[in-house]
Scaffold this motif. Structure first.
Motif, PDB file in Angstrom:
ATOM      1  N   ARG A 168      85.293  74.332  78.506  1.00 62.92           N
ATOM      2  CA  ARG A 168      84.475  74.978  79.541  1.00 62.92           C
ATOM      3  C   ARG A 168      85.295  75.967  80.360  1.00 62.92           C
ATOM      4  NH1 ARG A 168      82.382  69.604  80.319  1.00 62.92           N
ATOM      5  NH2 ARG A 168      80.239  69.442  79.501  1.00 62.92           N
TER       6      ARG A 168
ATOM      7  N   ILE B 117      81.478  70.318  69.471  1.00 62.46           N
ATOM      8  CA  ILE B 117      82.196  71.082  70.495  1.00 62.46           C
ATOM      9  C   ILE B 117      81.680  72.509  70.614  1.00 62.46           C
ATOM     10  CG2 ILE B 117      84.285  69.688  70.258  1.00 62.46           C
ATOM     11  CD1 ILE B 117      85.608  72.060  68.874  1.00 62.46           C
TER      12      ILE B 117
ATOM     13  N   SER C  81      86.016  63.884  77.477  1.00 63.83           N
ATOM     14  CA  SER C  81      85.784  64.517  78.772  1.00 63.83           C
ATOM     15  C   SER C  81      86.811  65.617  79.016  1.00 63.83           C
ATOM     16  CB  SER C  81      85.853  63.472  79.887  1.00 63.83           C
ATOM     17  OG  SER C  81      85.747  64.082  81.162  1.00 63.83           O
TER      18      SER C  81
ATOM     19  N   THR D 295      88.620  67.155  76.681  1.00 59.37           N
ATOM     20  CA  THR D 295      88.453  68.173  75.653  1.00 59.37           C
ATOM     21  C   THR D 295      87.335  69.149  76.034  1.00 59.37           C
ATOM     22  OG1 THR D 295      89.211  66.678  73.916  1.00 59.37           O
ATOM     23  CG2 THR D 295      87.893  68.573  73.216  1.00 59.37           C
ATOM     24  N   PHE D 296      86.200  68.623  76.454  1.00 56.08           N
ATOM     25  CA  PHE D 296      85.075  69.476  76.812  1.00 56.08           C
ATOM     26  C   PHE D 296      85.382  70.288  78.070  1.00 56.08           C
ATOM     27  CE2 PHE D 296      81.205  67.451  74.510  1.00 56.08           C
ATOM     28  CZ  PHE D 296      81.950  67.378  73.350  1.00 56.08           C
ATOM     29  N   GLU D 297      86.111  69.681  79.018  1.00 59.81           N
ATOM     30  CA  GLU D 297      86.458  70.408  80.233  1.00 59.81           C
ATOM     31  C   GLU D 297      87.403  71.568  79.926  1.00 59.81           C
ATOM     32  OE1 GLU D 297      86.248  71.778  83.830  1.00 59.81           O
ATOM     33  OE2 GLU D 297      85.042  70.078  83.117  1.00 59.81           O
TER      34      GLU D 297
ATOM     35  N   ILE E 137      79.558  73.548  73.831  1.00 58.89           N
ATOM     36  CA  ILE E 137      80.119  73.804  75.151  1.00 58.89           C
ATOM     37  C   ILE E 137      80.056  75.305  75.456  1.00 58.89           C
ATOM     38  CG2 ILE E 137      82.122  73.538  76.642  1.00 58.89           C
ATOM     39  CD1 ILE E 137      80.744  70.949  75.642  1.00 58.89           C
TER      40      ILE E 137
END
Length: 340
Positions: free
Chosen positions: A86, A164, A79, A81-83, A167
């Motif tokens: 983004r 990843i 969570s 890492t993806f944020e 994203i």
């Protein structure tokens, strides 16, 4: 615990397995009594099946490769890492490596357990659960194929980060805009990571017959790590359903995988996968060819299609005396169908 369709769940029944939120916190804890609001919320979040607690099945082993604490940590990491991605920031490579080390420690302890994907997935946590499952399955495959610890960690990091590139990417991607290419670009310049880690993201959608993407590689041009991650990726997608397709039961997904042998997926990796997967996971209801109905309660490594089944009587109750049939000891009896 027993797996049931969400539409059959009634108020007051007890949840048999913890459900996680998108950031790794507990959404609903195992043991909670379900209310009308909870059930409707689960449906709204895209949950289609849940595990319920039942005194008849409390002794059934869960046989989880990863415990709930590790799962929470992995989901939380993904969570974050993806944020970061983004928002245009670099992701924390040290945190990824540390979490992978923890996962590997637990996987090594439980390497003789069969893969049983029993976590309940919601629309919010789906990407993170997928990354975790692909990593876990890839590591078990790597162990079965004789990879050393350095190789296992490279494979694990690559498998955890394989998507990843999605994203911030458009839905339809071609050429250098394909999410596999984008993932490669995000990982390759990380000095802490081997370039082979980036190639897991780069090649996990390549097919051994050359029909894959983004470069149409064939056979030995595809790295072993990517071939392993590809099998794990496809299996998890089939089990949980993607791109509008309905989720498949494990035995159905395995049949679909075998149909891809030598075309989409590597034949040798698939052979190893069939040795580590539970075709009929604990907690599912089955009908046998002798017309008896039961619930799967045990597994045999190396004999995924021959589990131990607890026989139920005609009223659906447990037969007196824990009447269990070990299909490994009854070669003429087979599972005829899986019951909803």
């Amino acid at each position: 615990m027993k797996l049931v369709d969400i539409e059959t769940v009634e108020t007051g029944q007890t949840l048999g397995k913890t459900i996680f939120s998108s950031n790794g916190t507990v959404l609903l804890s195992k043991g909670v009594q379900l209310t009308v609001y909870m059930i409707s919320t689960l449906k709204r979040l895209g949950v289609t099946t849940v595990y319920l607690d039942n005194p008849m099945y409390r002794d059934i082993p869960e046989d989880e490769v990863l415990n709930d604490e590790t799962k929470r940590a992995v989901i939380h990491l993904m969570s974050e890492t993806f944020e970061s991605l983004r928002s245009g920031k670099a992701f924390n490579t040290k945190a990824v490596s540390q979490t992978v080390d923890e996962m590997l420690d637990e996987i090594l302890k439980n390497q003789n357990m069969l893969v049983q994907l029993s976590d309940i997935r919601t629309e919010d946590n789906a990407m993170f659960m997928h990354a975790m499952n692909v990593c876990m399955i890839s590591c078990l495959l790597g162990l079965n194929m004789g990879l050393n610890m350095i190789q296992l960690k490279e494979l694990a990091i690559g498998a955890l980060l394989h998507d990843i590139g999605k994203i911030g990417a458009p839905e339809e991607q071609e050429g250098r805009m394909h999410h596999a290419w984008r993932g490669f670009e995000l990982i390759k310049n990380k000095r802490e990571y081997s370039l082979l880690i980036a190639h897991v993201a780069f090649q996990h959608h390549e097919s051994v017959d050359g029909s894959g993407a983004p470069r149409g590689l064939t056979g030995d041009d595809i790295h072993t790590y990517a071939k392993i991650a590809a099998v794990a990726n496809v299996y998890d997608n089939l089990i949980y359903g993607t791109d509008g397709e309905a989720p498949l039961l494990p035995h159905e997904a395995c049949e679909r995988l075998n149909a891809m042998s030598g075309t989409r997926l590597d034949h040798e990796v698939l052979i190893q996968f069939m040795r580590i997967v539970s075709i009929y996971p604990n907690g599912i209801s089955v009908r046998l060819t002798n017309r008896q109905i039961g619930v799967v309660v045990g597994q045999h490594r190396g004999l995924p299609g021959r589990p131990v089944v607890r026989i139920l009587n005609k009223d659906g109750d447990e037969a007196v005396g824990f009447n269990e049939m070990d299909l490994a000891q009854h070669p003429t009896v087979f599972i005829e169908s899986v019951l909803s």
